[in-house]
Design a protein around this motif. Sequence first.
Motif, PDB file in Angstrom:
ATOM      1  N   LEU A 158      16.644   8.915 -15.985  1.00 60.06           N
ATOM      2  CA  LEU A 158      16.957   7.598 -15.446  1.00 60.06           C
ATOM      3  C   LEU A 158      18.161   7.735 -14.517  1.00 60.06           C
ATOM      4  O   LEU A 158      19.271   8.034 -14.958  1.00 60.06           O
ATOM      5  N   LEU A 159      17.929   7.572 -13.224  1.00 53.68           N
ATOM      6  CA  LEU A 159      19.012   7.549 -12.256  1.00 53.68           C
ATOM      7  C   LEU A 159      19.447   6.097 -12.076  1.00 53.68           C
ATOM      8  O   LEU A 159      18.607   5.199 -12.022  1.00 53.68           O
ATOM      9  N   TYR A 160      20.770   5.864 -11.984  1.00 49.05           N
ATOM     10  CA  TYR A 160      21.210   4.472 -11.884  1.00 49.05           C
ATOM     11  C   TYR A 160      22.454   4.330 -11.009  1.00 49.05           C
ATOM     12  O   TYR A 160      23.234   5.272 -10.844  1.00 49.05           O
ATOM     13  N   ASN A 161      22.596   3.146 -10.458  1.00 48.48           N
ATOM     14  CA  ASN A 161      23.715   2.774  -9.600  1.00 48.48           C
ATOM     15  C   ASN A 161      24.814   2.190 -10.493  1.00 48.48           C
ATOM     16  O   ASN A 161      24.685   1.071 -10.999  1.00 48.48           O
ATOM     17  N   LYS A 162      25.879   2.944 -10.695  1.00 52.68           N
ATOM     18  CA  LYS A 162      26.936   2.518 -11.618  1.00 52.68           C
ATOM     19  C   LYS A 162      27.581   1.196 -11.189  1.00 52.68           C
ATOM     20  O   LYS A 162      27.874   0.340 -12.032  1.00 52.68           O
ATOM     21  N   ASP A 163      27.791   1.017  -9.891  1.00 51.68           N
ATOM     22  CA  ASP A 163      28.424  -0.208  -9.403  1.00 51.68           C
ATOM     23  C   ASP A 163      27.591  -1.439  -9.734  1.00 51.68           C
ATOM     24  O   ASP A 163      28.128  -2.475 -10.157  1.00 51.68           O
ATOM     25  N   LEU A 164      26.273  -1.344  -9.547  1.00 50.73           N
ATOM     26  CA  LEU A 164      25.415  -2.489  -9.824  1.00 50.73           C
ATOM     27  C   LEU A 164      25.385  -2.826 -11.309  1.00 50.73           C
ATOM     28  O   LEU A 164      25.396  -4.003 -11.694  1.00 50.73           O
ATOM     29  N   LEU A 165      25.342  -1.797 -12.163  1.00 49.60           N
ATOM     30  CA  LEU A 165      25.372  -2.067 -13.602  1.00 49.60           C
ATOM     31  C   LEU A 165      26.698  -2.710 -13.999  1.00 49.60           C
ATOM     32  O   LEU A 165      26.734  -3.654 -14.799  1.00 49.60           O
ATOM     33  N   LYS A 166      27.793  -2.229 -13.412  1.00 54.32           N
ATOM     34  CA  LYS A 166      29.111  -2.784 -13.724  1.00 54.32           C
ATOM     35  C   LYS A 166      29.207  -4.238 -13.283  1.00 54.32           C
ATOM     36  O   LYS A 166      29.720  -5.099 -14.028  1.00 54.32           O
ATOM     37  N   LYS A 167      28.712  -4.546 -12.080  1.00 55.82           N
ATOM     38  CA  LYS A 167      28.744  -5.924 -11.582  1.00 55.82           C
ATOM     39  C   LYS A 167      27.912  -6.851 -12.461  1.00 55.82           C
ATOM     40  O   LYS A 167      28.211  -8.051 -12.570  1.00 55.82           O
ATOM     41  N   ALA A 168      26.880  -6.300 -13.076  1.00 54.98           N
ATOM     42  CA  ALA A 168      26.022  -7.101 -13.958  1.00 54.98           C
ATOM     43  C   ALA A 168      26.587  -7.199 -15.374  1.00 54.98           C
ATOM     44  O   ALA A 168      26.002  -7.866 -16.232  1.00 54.98           O
ATOM     45  N   GLY A 169      27.720  -6.541 -15.614  1.00 55.50           N
ATOM     46  CA  GLY A 169      28.326  -6.575 -16.942  1.00 55.50           C
ATOM     47  C   GLY A 169      27.656  -5.663 -17.950  1.00 55.50           C
ATOM     48  O   GLY A 169      27.784  -5.872 -19.156  1.00 55.50           O
ATOM     49  N   ILE A 170      26.963  -4.646 -17.460  1.00 56.68           N
ATOM     50  CA  ILE A 170      26.267  -3.698 -18.344  1.00 56.68           C
ATOM     51  C   ILE A 170      27.095  -2.429 -18.451  1.00 56.68           C
ATOM     52  O   ILE A 170      27.296  -1.723 -17.464  1.00 56.68           O
ATOM     53  N   ALA A 171      27.577  -2.134 -19.650  1.00 59.15           N
ATOM     54  CA  ALA A 171      28.509  -1.020 -19.842  1.00 59.15           C
ATOM     55  C   ALA A 171      27.820   0.336 -19.836  1.00 59.15           C
ATOM     56  O   ALA A 171      28.396   1.330 -19.374  1.00 59.15           O
ATOM     57  N   GLN A 172      26.587   0.413 -20.349  1.00 57.81           N
ATOM     58  CA  GLN A 172      25.866   1.677 -20.462  1.00 57.81           C
ATOM     59  C   GLN A 172      24.426   1.488 -20.005  1.00 57.81           C
ATOM     60  O   GLN A 172      23.873   0.388 -20.124  1.00 57.81           O
ATOM     61  N   PRO A 173      23.802   2.535 -19.472  1.00 63.69           N
ATOM     62  CA  PRO A 173      22.393   2.415 -19.082  1.00 63.69           C
ATOM     63  C   PRO A 173      21.517   2.146 -20.298  1.00 63.69           C
ATOM     64  O   PRO A 173      21.880   2.514 -21.423  1.00 63.69           O
ATOM     65  N   PRO A 174      20.388   1.508 -20.130  1.00 65.31           N
ATOM     66  CA  PRO A 174      19.518   1.162 -21.266  1.00 65.31           C
ATOM     67  C   PRO A 174      18.970   2.403 -21.963  1.00 65.31           C
ATOM     68  O   PRO A 174      18.687   3.418 -21.325  1.00 65.31           O
ATOM     69  N   THR A 175      18.811   2.289 -23.267  1.00 64.75           N
ATOM     70  CA  THR A 175      18.293   3.411 -24.057  1.00 64.75           C
ATOM     71  C   THR A 175      16.884   3.152 -24.595  1.00 64.75           C
ATOM     72  O   THR A 175      16.265   4.040 -25.154  1.00 64.75           O
ATOM     73  N   THR A 176      16.380   1.924 -24.445  1.00 63.39           N
ATOM     74  CA  THR A 176      15.008   1.601 -24.843  1.00 63.39           C
ATOM     75  C   THR A 176      14.337   0.868 -23.685  1.00 63.39           C
ATOM     76  O   THR A 176      15.003   0.316 -22.802  1.00 63.39           O
ATOM     77  N   TRP A 177      13.014   0.829 -23.708  1.00 60.92           N
ATOM     78  CA  TRP A 177      12.284   0.143 -22.642  1.00 60.92           C
ATOM     79  C   TRP A 177      12.525  -1.360 -22.692  1.00 60.92           C
ATOM     80  O   TRP A 177      12.568  -2.021 -21.645  1.00 60.92           O
ATOM     81  N   ASP A 178      12.701  -1.915 -23.892  1.00 60.21           N
ATOM     82  CA  ASP A 178      13.017  -3.344 -23.995  1.00 60.21           C
ATOM     83  C   ASP A 178      14.368  -3.637 -23.336  1.00 60.21           C
ATOM     84  O   ASP A 178      14.513  -4.626 -22.604  1.00 60.21           O
ATOM     85  N   GLU A 179      15.362  -2.764 -23.590  1.00 62.11           N
ATOM     86  CA  GLU A 179      16.662  -2.931 -22.951  1.00 62.11           C
ATOM     87  C   GLU A 179      16.544  -2.774 -21.434  1.00 62.11           C
ATOM     88  O   GLU A 179      17.218  -3.469 -20.669  1.00 62.11           O
ATOM     89  N   PHE A 180      15.691  -1.855 -21.017  1.00 60.20           N
ATOM     90  CA  PHE A 180      15.475  -1.603 -19.595  1.00 60.20           C
ATOM     91  C   PHE A 180      15.000  -2.880 -18.886  1.00 60.20           C
ATOM     92  O   PHE A 180      15.492  -3.235 -17.811  1.00 60.20           O
TER      93      PHE A 180
END
Length: 429
Positions: A158-180
Amino acid sequence: MRRGISIAAAVTVIALTATACGGSDDNSSSKPKAAGDISGTITYWDTSDAATEAPTYKALIKKFEAKYPKIKVNYQSVPFSDVEQKFKSAAKSGKGAPDVVRTDVGLMAEYASLGYIAPLDGTIALKDTSDFNSGPLNTAKYNGKTYGVPSVTDTLGLLYNKDLLKKAGIAQPPTTWDEFITDSKTIKKKTGAYGTYLNPDSYFLLPLLYSNNADMADTSAKKITISDANAVTAITTAKKIQDEASMKVDYANAYQNMQTAFKTGKVAMLVQGPWSVSEDLSGSAFKGKETNLGYAPVPAGPGGKAQAPTGGHNLAVYQGSKNLDAGYLFTQFMTSTDSQVEIAKGTGTLPTRKSAYTAEVTADAKIAGFKPILEQTARPRVALPQVGSLFTPLAQNYVKILQGSEDVKAGLDATAKEFQKLLPGYTIG
């Protein structure tokens, strides 16, 4: 090493009745030659990128010839898209086949079943397997024998944009498909960017299948499992990702549109492989700020298991080679720790040997990012000679399901019936 929807569509059905030309399964010798006494000329087919990767391999070949002056290597660059049919045609006819070929790991079972490549157990090509990571090494095995030596490897993460996750208030990338799915919705709501872009190629479906304890087939039970309850759950989740979490998929040019959207910051997360990172870093979301690119394992399914296919390339020796010993020695040299370090430094690809992950190699953020992912989640594809051909009907019906023209169960049932044509003796489980 782009993997797009054309991969599945380009694969052809295997003729299981084909016979090999030349050679035998017994490659043992009562008195093996010393390395320095081996001589002859061998042809090597290299499928690495001719512009960006081939110079590294050519430089290693010069070192090999300097170390073993009695052996001459005839280097030939063969496009990755052409090598399968070209090698099978040459091996079947017994004319023009290379002594050593760089082959996608997904083709090993097919080549071995047809008798085109030599088993390497007990040869100088495979003197010691303990240093190889188990995932890549398992891709070279078929029916209890080892038919290749792992050269480079990869998997999906899973490649991810750290800035976008941070702006969304998400501290860590999702670990399950439901979280995804949930995180994707949050990202869209809070940043305007889409959470993901679903790649409709069937290879990229494998993490969903694996994480739901599903697969295309069960070789031990001789059952086709692509339409069982676990597979239905996996594809239902994929449809949900497309409908609720993904940017609209352009099926005519899905791969490139996905890449463009991610590298320009319009999409926050992708299931992707290390081959895409150089392109990703060229986009406005990451250029000059490479640390904004995050790496994580693919999400897990209901059972809490995250798994992705092991990819990459192995070196295989043609069974009908007139210079088997030279081919074995060349294969050993090109897959040694020193060679793998040079390949990693020169091409940015991941080594298959544990000892090749030196501090210098892991200074590459891409390699450092994918190394733990490979160790934690990579697994071989089902070891069937027909595995490449199975992706064709799966891809066709998967797209129909995603587009809504087929129900999930009906689409998978149709896939299973097509699989049965390719797998004689298999029942639908």
